[in-house]
Design a protein around this motif. Structure first.
Motif, PDB file in Angstrom:
ATOM      1  N   ALA A  30     130.318  21.738  68.443  1.00 32.56           N
ATOM      2  CA  ALA A  30     130.661  20.154  68.243  1.00 32.56           C
ATOM      3  C   ALA A  30     132.098  19.934  68.132  1.00 32.56           C
ATOM      4  CB  ALA A  30     129.937  19.649  67.479  1.00 32.56           C
ATOM      5  N   MET A  31     132.592  21.056  67.311  1.00 30.59           N
ATOM      6  CA  MET A  31     134.009  20.774  67.134  1.00 30.59           C
ATOM      7  C   MET A  31     135.008  21.179  68.165  1.00 30.59           C
ATOM      8  SD  MET A  31     136.292  20.747  64.218  1.00 30.59           S
ATOM      9  CE  MET A  31     135.419  21.466  62.785  1.00 30.59           C
ATOM     10  N   LEU A  32     134.477  21.961  69.128  1.00 30.62           N
ATOM     11  CA  LEU A  32     135.133  21.928  70.321  1.00 30.62           C
ATOM     12  C   LEU A  32     135.191  20.808  71.170  1.00 30.62           C
ATOM     13  CD1 LEU A  32     134.363  26.012  71.563  1.00 30.62           C
ATOM     14  CD2 LEU A  32     136.720  24.702  70.586  1.00 30.62           C
ATOM     15  N   GLY A  33     134.037  19.955  71.086  1.00 31.58           N
ATOM     16  CA  GLY A  33     133.879  18.904  71.949  1.00 31.58           C
ATOM     17  C   GLY A  33     134.584  17.927  71.169  1.00 31.58           C
ATOM     18  N   GLY A  34     134.498  17.756  69.953  1.00 35.93           N
ATOM     19  CA  GLY A  34     135.617  16.971  69.192  1.00 35.93           C
ATOM     20  C   GLY A  34     137.007  17.244  69.299  1.00 35.93           C
ATOM     21  N   ALA A  35     137.427  18.340  69.594  1.00 38.62           N
ATOM     22  CA  ALA A  35     138.941  18.474  69.693  1.00 38.62           C
ATOM     23  C   ALA A  35     139.310  17.962  70.947  1.00 38.62           C
ATOM     24  CB  ALA A  35     138.795  20.249  69.838  1.00 38.62           C
ATOM     25  N   ILE A  36     138.582  17.760  71.996  1.00 36.29           N
ATOM     26  CA  ILE A  36     138.956  17.184  73.110  1.00 36.29           C
ATOM     27  C   ILE A  36     139.355  15.617  73.035  1.00 36.29           C
ATOM     28  CG2 ILE A  36     138.471  16.503  75.592  1.00 36.29           C
ATOM     29  CD1 ILE A  36     136.562  18.586  75.638  1.00 36.29           C
TER      30      ILE A  36
END
Length: 341
Positions: free
Chosen positions: A277-283
């Motif tokens: 989820a962190m990688l998705g939120g990073a976008i």
């Protein structure tokens, strides 16, 4: 089967399934990119370019081949760890772009995860240790709000308040353009500046990290808050905690030394999912704050129809999530002896 043997069997199974998962993701991305409207040749040359020039470039880039041929060509390159060459940045491989932009995403994710853990666990413990109080109500509201607020909306709101109105933080980017950026082997500005002994660069890197990390970290912290609050409440009602109270052990010591340790086990379990989820939120965070990371580069590649770049970055992210998930499962198995696979 003994616990160690079952754990080894589980790890081996996960390792064998990881390539299958990557193949499914790669195939899905490959097909979705080519089924959506838009032409990468138009993105490169413009829609008014001569048709002959478009066809020549299409054949040069291999986009004129049948779809099945393009697919197997890409899989063959992927088996040799070749992610291809960017269509927009011609002559620059996808690996070169990943190595250039990924450190910024790592720095953003690490500091955001630290904030998420500190805030989430802190609010969860405070809420669970004072049931049916205003702290408990505040903890529940915090979990609901952090789960429901759109990340990009919160990011723009914090920019408007703390950057535009108050001027406390920069509006975007990763480092001030007026001074040279830290240079080093890691690409992480905070680490490289410390290794060079340059505290000015270090504090500037932290200063530019603050607002995007707070935005992403606070929203992700709601996941940890809910898990810690629910599990800690259940743990505080368990028999061994009641026995500890009966022996006269102070409540603070019961909370920290007995209940919190067991309540933290589910937090380790969801770390892998939270990292995804962190990688998705990073976008969204990188786009909102103009952060020059790999997630922002993925967003640009999607808008430019850069097929190899999108496929390469997605496979790279998927591989990271798979590895992290396996490591979290192994760690969780050693932390919690009750787990059987």
């Amino acid at each position: 089967m003994s616990r160690s043997s079952s754990l080894r069997y589980y790890i081996l199974t996960r390792l064998l399934l990881a390539p299958l998962m990557l193949w499914v993701i790669t195939t899905a991305v490959f097909l979705l990119l080519r089924s959506t409207p838009g032409d990468p040749i138009d993105a490169l040359l413009g829609p008014r370019a001569p048709q002959a020039a478009k066809e020549a470039l299409r054949n040069q880039l291999g986009l004129g081949k049948p779809l099945i041929v393009q697919y197997f060509d890409y899989l063959w390159k992927l088996l040799h760890l070749d992610l291809g060459t960017s269509l927009v940045s011609q002559g620059q491989s996808v690996w070169e772009i990943i190595l250039k932009f990924f450190p910024a995403t790592v720095e953003l994710a690490v500091f955001s995860m630290a904030i998420a853990l500190i805030v989430g666990i802190g609010v969860g413990v405070l809420s669970a240790s004072r049931p049916n109080s205003s702290f408990d109500l505040g903890g529940r509201l915090f979990g609901i709000l952090t789960y429901s607020i759109p990340l990009f909306w919160l990011g723009m709101l914090l920019q408007l308040i703390f950057s535009v109105q108050l001027g406390w933080f920069p509006l975007g980017t990763r480092f001030p353009v007026t001074i040279p950026a830290p240079e080093g082997i890691t690409g992480l500005y905070t680490i490289d500046s410390l290794l060079a002994g340059n505290l000015t660069q270090f504090f500037n890197a932290l200063y530019y990290l603050a607002l995007p990390c707070l935005t992403l970290g606070i929203l992700i912290s709601g996941i940890f808050e809910r898990i810690v609050r629910v599990n800690l409440k259940q743990t505080l009602k368990s028999d061994y905690v009641e026995a500890a109270r009966a022996r006269g052990i102070p409540e603070r010591r019961i909370l920290v030394s007995h209940a919190l340790k067991n309540a933290m086990i589910p937090v380790i379990t969801i770390l892998g999912l939270t990292f995804a989820a962190m990688l998705g939120g990073a976008i969204l965070t990188e786009v909102t704050f103009s952060w020059p990371g790999l997630a922002n580069r993925l967003y640009r590649a999607i808008s430019q129809r850069d097929y190899p770049m999108v496929q390469g970055i997605v496979v790279f992210f998927a591989a990271i999530v798979a590895v992290v998930s396996i490591l979290i499962d192994i760690l969780n198995a050693y932390v919690d002896p009750r787990i059987r696979y």
